[in-house]
Design a protein around this motif. Structure first.
Motif, short mmCIF file in Angstrom:
data_model
loop_
_atom_site.label_atom_id
_atom_site.label_comp_id
_atom_site.label_asym_id
_atom_site.label_seq_id
_atom_site.Cartn_x
_atom_site.Cartn_y
_atom_site.Cartn_z
N ILE A 22 -80.54 -48.80 -57.42
CA ILE A 22 -79.84 -48.27 -58.58
C ILE A 22 -80.32 -46.86 -58.92
N THR A 23 -81.57 -46.54 -58.60
CA THR A 23 -82.05 -45.18 -58.84
C THR A 23 -81.31 -44.16 -58.00
N MET A 24 -80.94 -44.54 -56.78
CA MET A 24 -80.19 -43.64 -55.92
C MET A 24 -78.79 -43.41 -56.47
N GLU A 25 -78.19 -44.46 -57.02
CA GLU A 25 -76.86 -44.31 -57.62
C GLU A 25 -76.93 -43.43 -58.87
N ILE A 26 -77.99 -43.60 -59.66
CA ILE A 26 -78.16 -42.76 -60.85
C ILE A 26 -78.33 -41.30 -60.45
N SER A 27 -79.14 -41.07 -59.42
CA SER A 27 -79.34 -39.70 -58.96
C SER A 27 -78.03 -39.09 -58.47
N ALA A 28 -77.21 -39.88 -57.78
CA ALA A 28 -75.92 -39.36 -57.32
C ALA A 28 -75.02 -38.98 -58.49
N VAL A 45 -78.63 -50.35 -68.39
CA VAL A 45 -78.42 -51.65 -67.76
C VAL A 45 -79.67 -52.07 -66.99
N LEU A 46 -80.29 -51.13 -66.29
CA LEU A 46 -81.51 -51.44 -65.55
C LEU A 46 -82.62 -51.87 -66.49
N LEU A 88 -86.03 -56.30 -68.77
CA LEU A 88 -86.58 -57.01 -69.93
C LEU A 88 -86.13 -58.48 -69.93
N ILE A 89 -84.87 -58.73 -69.56
CA ILE A 89 -84.40 -60.11 -69.46
C ILE A 89 -85.13 -60.85 -68.35
N PHE A 90 -85.33 -60.17 -67.23
CA PHE A 90 -86.03 -60.78 -66.10
C PHE A 90 -87.45 -61.17 -66.50
#
Length: 477
Positions: free
Chosen positions: A205-211, A228-229, A234-236
């Motif tokens: 997800i960090t790569m998608e955020i960076s994109a 969302v992350l 926190l839920i996990f």
């Protein structure tokens, strides 16, 4: 404040909307990306624990020579850039890299095995970076365990394995939980290593955020992905709290939470102690190697930690402008360029000044307050403290920049140090609290009064009474 900025951006500030979050739910690709992030994070955390515990154990119980070597292997990677270490894994795991060549020479494979641009390469590279972060919290707790307890268990008939399972392992659990927590939340914010070593099917997800930030300049959607992350993590952690007592390394002292943590700790300790007889029987069938099995294994793992750093040092003497192994010829031109360039030298001194300021701001009283202070809403505070290492660094940096602009600190060394301190505080809190949680709070008031009682202006009667109270009690006859 940085989290507030991200939250406002995720809702489309100043045009308030839920479109960014609805877009995430409507596109299954983002669910797959989030699943990849959690799967890689859990795998790397588990592997790091298995490989880090022997090193931390040997650091706490080994001889001075072994401890020195292991400490160098753990600390030295911190002085090497994550980017450089990741490139060294490209050299090691490449099609014509060192690992592939060794496997071909030994006849283990008939052709090069693909170890790059897939999940295997991501897990190997991330594990190498995460292991020191797992070792240090465990070491802070293991170093305080009295070795006489192990010798007493051995004297009463326990085998080495039984003494470890019933004495050492239960006492080291606070450090284990702290290390696992720190490693897991760091894995979720990784960007450089998976981007360079992973393939198209291992997007995190960090790569998608960076994109979204770099390529599309869509800060609102990138902030929504970050939120969302954060909520997912926190839920996990909340779901796994019965098995993963997050309050234990972070020093919760509330009666309700504390009783639950103690109950889980006692249950785990009873389970471990119940396996003492099984461990005694198992010890007869396992090769002891003269009691050197764990130190030898720890030394082997330490060499693996040092290997990428040594590869980087070796390549720095290359005459080539690219990473080529082995180097075609040796040269000092890289060092000459560095020492003769005033821009590089100025950047070095700026980095040192910023690092000193950030370290001073990060090592405050926050850890002590979270472990001992009677603070309401401590769980929410801990979530806020840990959030900068859960969220991608680039997004936290942009949110911090917005805050610095409002304060008029943008473009200053102090502002840059403040941004680094925001990212460093979670590491300090988790590691320091793991050690402070077992400190007897009754020691604090006498320690605070000691400078007053022993000052020249204090009455002699106070000093004499303090001397009498600090003297050890006489042994009973």
């Amino acid at each position: 404040m940085t989290l507030t900025e991200l939250l406002l951006l995720s809702f489309g500030m100043p045009k308030w909307t839920l479109a960014n979050f609805l877009r995430i739910g409507d596109n299954p690709a983002y669910i797959v990306v989030l699943r990849n992030t959690l799967e890689i994070g859990v795998t790397v955390t588990a592997l790091s624990f298995v490989l880090s515990y022997p090193i931390a154990y040997s650091l706490a119980t080994g001889g001075p020579v072994l401890r020195t070597f292991l400490m160098v292997a753990v600390v030295l990677p911190y002085f090497t850039s994550v980017l450089a270490r990741t490139f060294s894994w490209v050299v090691l795991l490449g099609r014509n890299g060192i690992v592939s060549q060794i496997m071909l020479e030994l006849g283990w494979v008939s052709q090069p095995v693909p170890m790059l641009y897939n999940r295997f390469g991501v897990i190997v590279g991330m594990t190498h970076v995460i292991m020191p972060l797992m070792i240090l919290p465990m070491l802070t707790v293991m170093a305080s365990i009295d070795q006489k307890l192990l010798r007493a268990a051995r004297a009463n008939g326990a085998s080495p394995i039984a003494a470890f399972l019933t004495i050492f392992l239960p006492l080291s659990l606070p450090g284990v939980v702290a290390g696992v927590l720190l490693a897991f939340i760091c894995c979720l914010g990784f960007y450089v290593t998976p981007a360079l070593l992973g393939g198209l099917s291992d997007v995190m997800i960090t790569m998608e955020i960076s994109a979204q930030v770099v390529d599309l300049l869509n800060w609102n959607f990138a902030s929504a992905l970050s939120m969302v992350l954060l909520v997912t993590v926190l839920i996990f952690l909340w779901i796994g709290s019965p098995f993963f007592p997050i309050e234990q390394p972070l020093g919760f002292s509330d009666d309700k939470v504390g009783s639950k943590a103690i109950g889980r700790r006692q249950l785990g300790t009873h389970w471990l102690m119940g396996g003492g007889s099984v461990a005694n029987a198992l010890d007869r069938w396992l090769p002891s190697m003269g009691g050197r099995g764990v130190p030898i294994f720890a030394g082997f793992l330490a060499v693996q930690l040092l290997l990428p750093v040594l590869i980087v040092a070796y390549l720095s003497f290359s005459a080539s402008s690219y990473f080529v192994f082995p180097v075609p010829s040796y040269s000092l031109r890289n060092y000459q360029t560095y020492l003769s360039d005033p821009l590089w030298l100025r950047a070095t001194f700026v980095s040192i000044r910023i690092a000193l300021m950030a370290a001073g701001m990060a090592t405050g009283m926050l850890a002590f307050g979270l472990s001992r202070g009677g603070i309401r809403g401590r769980g929410a505070m801990i979530a806020l403290v840990l959030s900068p290492i859960i969220l991608p660094t680039i997004v936290v940096a942009v949110a911090t920049y917005f805050v610095l602009v409002r304060a008029g600190l943008q473009g200053t060394e102090f502002g840059l140090a403040l941004g680094h301190a925001v990212h460093a505080i979670p590491f300090v809190v988790v590691i320091v609290v793991a050690n402070l949680r077992d400190l007897n709070p009754t020691y604090v008031p006498p320690a605070a009064l000691a400078p007053v009682l022993w000052s020249p202006s204090a009455p002699s009667s106070c000093r004499s009474s303090c001397r009498r109270s600090s003297s050890p009690p006489s042994s009973p006859s």
